[in-house]
Design a protein around this motif. Structure first.
Motif, PDB file in Angstrom:
ATOM      1  N   PHE A  96       1.018  -0.928   0.374  1.00 16.39           N
ATOM      2  CA  PHE A  96       0.059  -0.213   0.221  1.00 16.39           C
ATOM      3  C   PHE A  96       0.857   0.613  -0.411  1.00 16.39           C
ATOM      4  N   ARG A  98       7.476  -4.973 -18.103  1.00 14.00           N
ATOM      5  CA  ARG A  98       6.836  -5.873 -19.343  1.00 14.00           C
ATOM      6  C   ARG A  98       7.999  -6.506 -19.904  1.00 14.00           C
ATOM      7  N   MET A 112       3.625  -9.107  -4.907  1.00 16.24           N
ATOM      8  CA  MET A 112       2.107  -9.315  -5.048  1.00 16.24           C
ATOM      9  C   MET A 112       2.044 -10.585  -5.253  1.00 16.24           C
ATOM     10  N   PHE A 167       1.051 -12.995  -2.494  1.00 15.95           N
ATOM     11  CA  PHE A 167      -0.013 -14.432  -3.226  1.00 15.95           C
ATOM     12  C   PHE A 167       0.162 -15.677  -3.433  1.00 15.95           C
ATOM     13  N   LEU A 209       2.380 -16.489  -6.351  1.00 19.40           N
ATOM     14  CA  LEU A 209       1.828 -16.593  -8.205  1.00 19.40           C
ATOM     15  C   LEU A 209       2.894 -17.119  -8.991  1.00 19.40           C
ATOM     16  N   LYS A 210       2.794 -17.586  -9.596  1.00 20.71           N
ATOM     17  CA  LYS A 210       3.538 -18.289 -10.614  1.00 20.71           C
ATOM     18  C   LYS A 210       4.395 -17.018 -11.503  1.00 20.71           C
ATOM     19  N   GLU A 211       3.326 -16.393 -12.032  1.00 19.18           N
ATOM     20  CA  GLU A 211       3.766 -15.352 -12.418  1.00 19.18           C
ATOM     21  C   GLU A 211       2.646 -13.818 -12.642  1.00 19.18           C
ATOM     22  N   GLY A 220       3.176 -10.870 -14.366  1.00 14.50           N
ATOM     23  CA  GLY A 220       3.411 -10.034 -15.449  1.00 14.50           C
ATOM     24  C   GLY A 220       1.138  -9.576 -15.647  1.00 14.50           C
ATOM     25  N   MET A 221       0.647 -10.892 -15.307  1.00 14.22           N
ATOM     26  CA  MET A 221      -1.200 -10.593 -15.691  1.00 14.22           C
ATOM     27  C   MET A 221      -1.457  -9.543 -15.001  1.00 14.22           C
ATOM     28  N   LEU A 222      -0.600  -8.331 -13.674  1.00 13.16           N
ATOM     29  CA  LEU A 222      -1.046  -7.293 -12.854  1.00 13.16           C
ATOM     30  C   LEU A 222      -0.749  -6.317 -13.415  1.00 13.16           C
ATOM     31  N   ASN A 255      -1.323  -4.501 -16.450  1.00 13.26           N
ATOM     32  CA  ASN A 255      -1.818  -3.115 -16.732  1.00 13.26           C
ATOM     33  C   ASN A 255      -2.996  -2.543 -15.266  1.00 13.26           C
ATOM     34  N   THR A 256      -3.794  -3.855 -14.477  1.00 15.28           N
ATOM     35  CA  THR A 256      -4.237  -3.819 -13.386  1.00 15.28           C
ATOM     36  C   THR A 256      -4.052  -2.457 -13.090  1.00 15.28           C
ATOM     37  N   PHE A 257      -2.258  -2.954 -12.152  1.00 12.66           N
ATOM     38  CA  PHE A 257      -1.613  -1.068 -11.311  1.00 12.66           C
ATOM     39  C   PHE A 257      -1.568  -0.468 -11.956  1.00 12.66           C
TER      40      PHE A 257
END
Lengths: 362, 73
Positions: free
Chosen positions: A91, A134, A292, A296, A298-300, A302-304, A306-308
């Motif tokens: 945060f 990316r 992140m 959490f 996560l395996k990867e 990268g998918m976050l 754009n949202t971030f």
């Protein structure tokens, strides 16, 4: 998947970029406002405090070699407490990134391109950070290597061209109000370099010992540059203008005039600022993604991206409402909030980690 | 210009592109985290678009750190 690695030089440059990014434009005004003629001494103190903080961070990383900041939290505090603390830090990084982006937009639209919408400048800059996120940290490190000579040369040009405008009596008297304002200004300025972020990347450095030296070296060089800039701001602009200007370093660069021939070269400062700012915002973006991933599992990540980036833009619009609001927050709120994240918690973790290790040995 | 529309388009594109990829790769945990973050961001975006500034994070921070700020003077 092969873990990316960065060289010692690259780590040094990234640390330097993190120290310089954004601070270069705003630090002189904050320091001059409190410490007056002793602003340069406060800048020196700020550098010393930053080096001390880096020492604490190095001790922390030595407790669990190979762990990044978020993994360290879990190693020291246990899985769930560590994850909860990581969320607080995520945060903090999110708000910091948004505020810095807001600062960039405010500076560019108020000083350089007033007719361009602030949102456009912020979105364009964020696109650069998204592309960088990316491509990966190694690409950022290489870009940093490419930029570094330009930053140094441009800074030297800035300093050398300002020398003819210096008024040595502007920093007198020294210690006029005692040492208290220097300590206050120095400690306040020290929390704006956020060197803790480099703890996310220190496991990527191959040679640990030299990596630690690069960590300290980057913070030292960045601190020296900032001190020089503060000193020049006071020596050239004087206290009143340094204190009252929103971006004194920019005002300083505007005064460059060598023989009525070399003028209007404030773009040099803007170039340095934008290059180091790019490094800083990309590092913050990377650290959020890494955080992140760790929190959490996560395996990867990268998918976050754009949202971030959308979230960061929204935070930037909501945090940098106007300069009065942000000025009040920086003066009254941000110091304690950043101090908590950059000094109190790491120091406490250091103590817990050392005690835990000793108990385990027994 | 309405910048929120651009952000909404980015969100829709992200949902389609990343959502499909995650579905293909069968990463359950990644998919849950992505969906939650995406939904949170969309909620913030829509609230902002309507003009309700519910997220003034610096005000939250001011409230949370008030005792510490007062103590530090």
């Amino acid at each position: 998947m092969k873990t990316p690695s960065i060289t010692i030089d690259q780590f040094f440059i990234l640390t330097f970029g993190l120290t310089m990014g954004t601070s270069i434009l705003v630090t002189p005004s904050g320091l001059a406002g409190i410490a007056r003629e002793d602003a340069w001494l406060a800048a020196l103190l700020s550098m010393a405090i930053n080096l001390l903080m880096v020492c604490i961070y190095i001790v922390l990383t030595r407790l669990y070699p190979g762990s990044n900041l978020f993994e360290l939290f879990e190693n020291i505090l246990g899985k769930w407490c560590g994850k909860a603390l990581s969320l607080f830090y995520l945060f903090y990084i999110l708000i910091l990134t948004g505020t810095l982006l807001g600062n960039l937009g405010f500076f560019l639209t108020s000083e350089m391109i007033p007719e361009t919408p602030i949102e456009a400048t912020q979105i364009l800059f964020l696109i650069a950070a998204v592309v960088c996120a990316r491509l990966g940290i190694v690409v950022l490190a290489r870009v940093g290597e490419l930029m570094f000579p330009f930053i140094i040369v441009l800074f030297l040009v800035l300093v050398l061209t300002l020398i003819p405008q210096i008024h040595l009596d502007f920093i007198l008297p020294i210690f006029d109000d005692g040492i208290a304002p220097i300590i206050k200004a120095g400690s306040h300025a020290a929390v704006f370099q956020e060197l803790l972020i480099m703890m996310v990347f220190i496991p990527l450095v191959q040679e640990k010992k030299k990596g630690e030296r690069a960590y300290l070296g980057g913070a030292l060089l960045g601190g020296i540059f900032l001190t020089l800039l503060v000193l020049l701001s006071v020596l050239v602009l004087g206290i009143e203008q340094t204190e009252n200007s929103s971006f004194p370093a920019y005002a300083l660069a505007k005064t460059i005039n060598v023989g009525n021939f070399l003028q209007r070269v404030e773009g040099i400062l803007v170039m340095i600022w934008i290059l180091t700012f790019f490094i800083k915002i990309s590092l913050l973006f990377f650290s959020m993604l890494k955080g992140m991933r760790v929190v959490f599992g996560l395996k990867e990540e990268g998918m976050l991206i754009n949202t971030f980036s959308v979230l960061i833009i929204l935070v930037a619009w909501e945090t940098y409402v106007n300069s009065v609001y942000i000025g009040e927050i920086i003066q009254k709120v941000w110091f304690s909030y950043a101090l908590l994240h950059l000094v109190f918690v790491p120091f406490l973790l250091c103590l817990i980690g050392i005690i835990k290790r000793r108990l385990l040995r027994k | 210009m309405n910048w929120y529309i651009i952000l909404l388009l980015v969100m829709v594109y992200t949902l389609i592109k990343e959502g499909l990829q995650l579905k293909k790769r069968a990463l359950r945990r990644d998919r849950i985290v992505f969906t939650l973050l995406w939904m949170m961001t969309l909620a913030v975006l829509l609230t902002e678009w309507r003009g309700n500034s519910v997220i003034r994070p610096l005000d939250w921070i001011r409230a949370a750190t008030w005792p510490l700020s007062r103590w530090l003077g």
